[in-house]
Design a protein around this motif. Structure first.
Motif, PDB file in Angstrom:
ATOM      1  N   ALA A 148       0.840  -1.209   0.000  1.00 16.97           N
ATOM      2  CA  ALA A 148       0.000   0.000   0.000  1.00 16.97           C
ATOM      3  C   ALA A 148       0.871   1.252   0.000  1.00 16.97           C
ATOM      4  CB  ALA A 148      -0.935   0.005   1.202  1.00 16.97           C
ATOM      5  N   GLN A 149       1.949   1.221   0.760  1.00 17.13           N
ATOM      6  CA  GLN A 149       2.857   2.374   0.799  1.00 17.13           C
ATOM      7  C   GLN A 149       3.674   2.489  -0.485  1.00 17.13           C
ATOM      8  OE1 GLN A 149       3.050   4.890   3.087  1.00 17.13           O
ATOM      9  NE2 GLN A 149       1.171   3.875   3.756  1.00 17.13           N
ATOM     10  N   LYS A 150       4.185   1.380  -0.947  1.00 16.97           N
ATOM     11  CA  LYS A 150       5.061   1.388  -2.120  1.00 16.97           C
ATOM     12  C   LYS A 150       4.338   1.842  -3.386  1.00 16.97           C
ATOM     13  CE  LYS A 150       8.397  -1.496  -4.583  1.00 16.97           C
ATOM     14  NZ  LYS A 150       9.088  -2.798  -4.582  1.00 16.97           N
ATOM     15  N   TYR A 151       3.083   1.448  -3.554  1.00 16.91           N
ATOM     16  CA  TYR A 151       2.344   1.737  -4.788  1.00 16.91           C
ATOM     17  C   TYR A 151       1.212   2.750  -4.584  1.00 16.91           C
ATOM     18  CZ  TYR A 151       5.007  -2.122  -6.631  1.00 16.91           C
ATOM     19  OH  TYR A 151       6.049  -2.929  -7.027  1.00 16.91           O
ATOM     20  N   LYS A 152       1.324   3.581  -3.549  1.00 15.73           N
ATOM     21  CA  LYS A 152       0.247   4.509  -3.192  1.00 15.73           C
ATOM     22  C   LYS A 152      -0.135   5.484  -4.315  1.00 15.73           C
ATOM     23  CE  LYS A 152       3.419   7.645  -0.900  1.00 15.73           C
ATOM     24  NZ  LYS A 152       3.952   8.029   0.385  1.00 15.73           N
ATOM     25  N   LEU A 175      -8.418  -7.882  -7.640  1.00 19.40           N
ATOM     26  CA  LEU A 175      -7.657  -6.839  -8.320  1.00 19.40           C
ATOM     27  C   LEU A 175      -8.541  -6.202  -9.391  1.00 19.40           C
ATOM     28  CD1 LEU A 175      -4.236  -8.695  -8.720  1.00 19.40           C
ATOM     29  CD2 LEU A 175      -5.022  -7.254  -6.838  1.00 19.40           C
ATOM     30  N   VAL A 176      -8.774  -4.898  -9.245  1.00 20.70           N
ATOM     31  CA  VAL A 176      -9.680  -4.153 -10.122  1.00 20.70           C
ATOM     32  C   VAL A 176      -8.894  -3.043 -10.811  1.00 20.70           C
ATOM     33  CG1 VAL A 176     -11.823  -2.804 -10.223  1.00 20.70           C
ATOM     34  CG2 VAL A 176     -11.562  -4.605  -8.489  1.00 20.70           C
ATOM     35  N   ASP A 177      -8.980  -2.970 -12.145  1.00 18.00           N
ATOM     36  CA  ASP A 177      -8.247  -1.916 -12.853  1.00 18.00           C
ATOM     37  C   ASP A 177      -8.964  -0.569 -12.745  1.00 18.00           C
ATOM     38  OD1 ASP A 177     -10.281  -1.787 -14.820  1.00 18.00           O
ATOM     39  OD2 ASP A 177      -9.161  -2.998 -16.251  1.00 18.00           O
ATOM     40  N   LYS A 178      -8.349   0.478 -13.286  1.00 15.40           N
ATOM     41  CA  LYS A 178      -8.895   1.842 -13.193  1.00 15.40           C
ATOM     42  C   LYS A 178     -10.249   1.991 -13.881  1.00 15.40           C
ATOM     43  CE  LYS A 178      -5.070   3.951 -14.657  1.00 15.40           C
ATOM     44  NZ  LYS A 178      -4.142   5.055 -14.992  1.00 15.40           N
ATOM     45  N   HIS A 179     -10.570   1.065 -14.765  1.00 14.64           N
ATOM     46  CA  HIS A 179     -11.841   1.125 -15.488  1.00 14.64           C
ATOM     47  C   HIS A 179     -12.960   0.420 -14.721  1.00 14.64           C
ATOM     48  CE1 HIS A 179      -9.590   2.728 -18.829  1.00 14.64           C
ATOM     49  NE2 HIS A 179      -8.786   1.691 -18.777  1.00 14.64           N
ATOM     50  N   LEU A 236      -0.584 -15.365  -1.480  1.00 14.26           N
ATOM     51  CA  LEU A 236       0.509 -15.658  -2.400  1.00 14.26           C
ATOM     52  C   LEU A 236       1.814 -15.233  -1.748  1.00 14.26           C
ATOM     53  CD1 LEU A 236      -0.874 -14.190  -5.757  1.00 14.26           C
ATOM     54  CD2 LEU A 236      -0.732 -16.594  -5.125  1.00 14.26           C
ATOM     55  N   PRO A 237       2.930 -15.795  -2.176  1.00 17.00           N
ATOM     56  CA  PRO A 237       4.207 -15.250  -1.718  1.00 17.00           C
ATOM     57  C   PRO A 237       4.263 -13.763  -2.096  1.00 17.00           C
ATOM     58  CG  PRO A 237       4.550 -17.336  -2.845  1.00 17.00           C
ATOM     59  CD  PRO A 237       3.111 -16.953  -3.056  1.00 17.00           C
ATOM     60  N   PRO A 238       4.859 -12.923  -1.244  1.00 14.87           N
ATOM     61  CA  PRO A 238       4.866 -11.472  -1.475  1.00 14.87           C
ATOM     62  C   PRO A 238       5.347 -11.055  -2.861  1.00 14.87           C
ATOM     63  CG  PRO A 238       5.763 -11.958   0.682  1.00 14.87           C
ATOM     64  CD  PRO A 238       5.551 -13.278  -0.009  1.00 14.87           C
ATOM     65  N   ASP A 239       6.378 -11.723  -3.390  1.00 16.51           N
ATOM     66  CA  ASP A 239       6.893 -11.338  -4.706  1.00 16.51           C
ATOM     67  C   ASP A 239       5.888 -11.637  -5.820  1.00 16.51           C
ATOM     68  OD1 ASP A 239       7.375 -14.086  -4.222  1.00 16.51           O
ATOM     69  OD2 ASP A 239       8.973 -14.142  -5.715  1.00 16.51           O
ATOM     70  N   LYS A 277       1.737  -9.303  -9.626  1.00 16.50           N
ATOM     71  CA  LYS A 277       0.368  -9.133 -10.112  1.00 16.50           C
ATOM     72  C   LYS A 277      -0.068  -7.676  -9.995  1.00 16.50           C
ATOM     73  CE  LYS A 277      -1.056 -13.876  -9.318  1.00 16.50           C
ATOM     74  NZ  LYS A 277      -1.356 -14.256 -10.687  1.00 16.50           N
ATOM     75  N   ILE A 278       0.361  -7.007  -8.945  1.00 15.26           N
ATOM     76  CA  ILE A 278       0.020  -5.585  -8.767  1.00 15.26           C
ATOM     77  C   ILE A 278       0.703  -4.745  -9.831  1.00 15.26           C
ATOM     78  CG2 ILE A 278       0.423  -3.605  -7.248  1.00 15.26           C
ATOM     79  CD1 ILE A 278      -0.271  -5.505  -4.899  1.00 15.26           C
ATOM     80  N   LYS A 279       1.964  -5.042 -10.119  1.00  8.75           N
ATOM     81  CA  LYS A 279       2.681  -4.311 -11.177  1.00  8.75           C
ATOM     82  C   LYS A 279       1.960  -4.449 -12.509  1.00  8.75           C
ATOM     83  CE  LYS A 279       7.358  -4.559  -9.286  1.00  8.75           C
ATOM     84  NZ  LYS A 279       8.687  -5.170  -9.467  1.00  8.75           N
ATOM     85  N   LYS A 280       1.501  -5.642 -12.803  1.00 14.75           N
ATOM     86  CA  LYS A 280       0.766  -5.893 -14.044  1.00 14.75           C
ATOM     87  C   LYS A 280      -0.563  -5.121 -14.041  1.00 14.75           C
ATOM     88  CE  LYS A 280      -1.250  -9.682 -16.688  1.00 14.75           C
ATOM     89  NZ  LYS A 280      -1.592 -11.102 -16.676  1.00 14.75           N
ATOM     90  N   LEU A 281      -1.222  -5.050 -12.908  1.00 16.10           N
ATOM     91  CA  LEU A 281      -2.511  -4.366 -12.782  1.00 16.10           C
ATOM     92  C   LEU A 281      -2.382  -2.871 -13.025  1.00 16.10           C
ATOM     93  CD1 LEU A 281      -5.552  -4.438 -11.850  1.00 16.10           C
ATOM     94  CD2 LEU A 281      -4.669  -3.994  -9.537  1.00 16.10           C
TER      95      LEU A 281
END
Length: 184
Positions: free
Chosen positions: A97-101, A155-159, A170-173, A178-182
């Motif tokens: 949450a902090q890293k990708y805020k 995981l919900v995209d901006k649309h 899942l393992p954190p990595d 998956k978040i990076k892809k999202l």
């Protein structure tokens, strides 16, 4: 010679049109821009459908909404205070949450129908959760998302389209991947 060239070009155009019409939307999608793609009309708790809309009050008193176009991608984390995998995952969610805020918002939804508010508040304090936490007291949001396990991450995209539903941890990595892809 020119006549043969014209016939060849006409044949290629016809073959191209036939392929374009018969291969289907997957082939046509290659030629569409991101802004011209249509959003799904249906809502539901699975990838490719619009996220079921909801509005819940957070522990901080603010009201948070999911549904439709958003400024950022959203990760909805359904959890319960008694869930050991939820406890294991909480520090990783805080870090993400902090890293990708700037590109992602994480909403913690305590399914209070299967928990107690006091236990959930203790969980939030114990793990010092920094992302918004809401209480689904009647379990209606969990039902709309067909919740079957804790934790469940949606995981919900901006649309407003669900890109993935993750049951369990899942393992954190892998979760971060998956978040990076999202957020791309």
């Amino acid at each position: 010679m020119k006549r043969n060239l014209y016939i060849l070009l006409a044949a290629l155009v016809l073959v191209g049109v036939a392929l374009f019409q018969n291969v289907g939307p997957g082939f046509a999608a290659v030629f569409q821009s991101e802004s011209s793609k249509e959003l799904p009309a249906e809502t539901g708790p699975k990838a490719g459908l619009l996220a079921p809309p909801f509005s819940l009050q957070g522990l901080d008193g603010n009201t948070y909404k999911v549904g439709g176009q958003q400024d950022k991608a959203i990760m909805i984390n359904f959890w319960a205070s008694w869930c050991d995998p939820c406890k294991e995952e909480a520090p990783d969610l805080n870090r993400l949450a902090q890293k990708y805020k700037d590109d992602l918002v994480i909403y913690g939804v305590n399914v209070t129908k299967f928990d107690k508010v006091e236990n959930a508040k203790q969980f939030v304090n114990h793990f010092n959760l920094t992302y918004p936490v809401m209480f689904d007291k009647e379990g209606k949001v969990n039902e709309a998302y067909k919740g079957v396990a804790f934790p469940t991450n949606v995981l919900v995209d901006k649309h407003g389209v669900i890109q993935e539903v993750i049951l369990g941890i899942l393992p954190p990595d892998q979760l971060e991947s998956k978040i990076k892809k999202l957020i791309k």
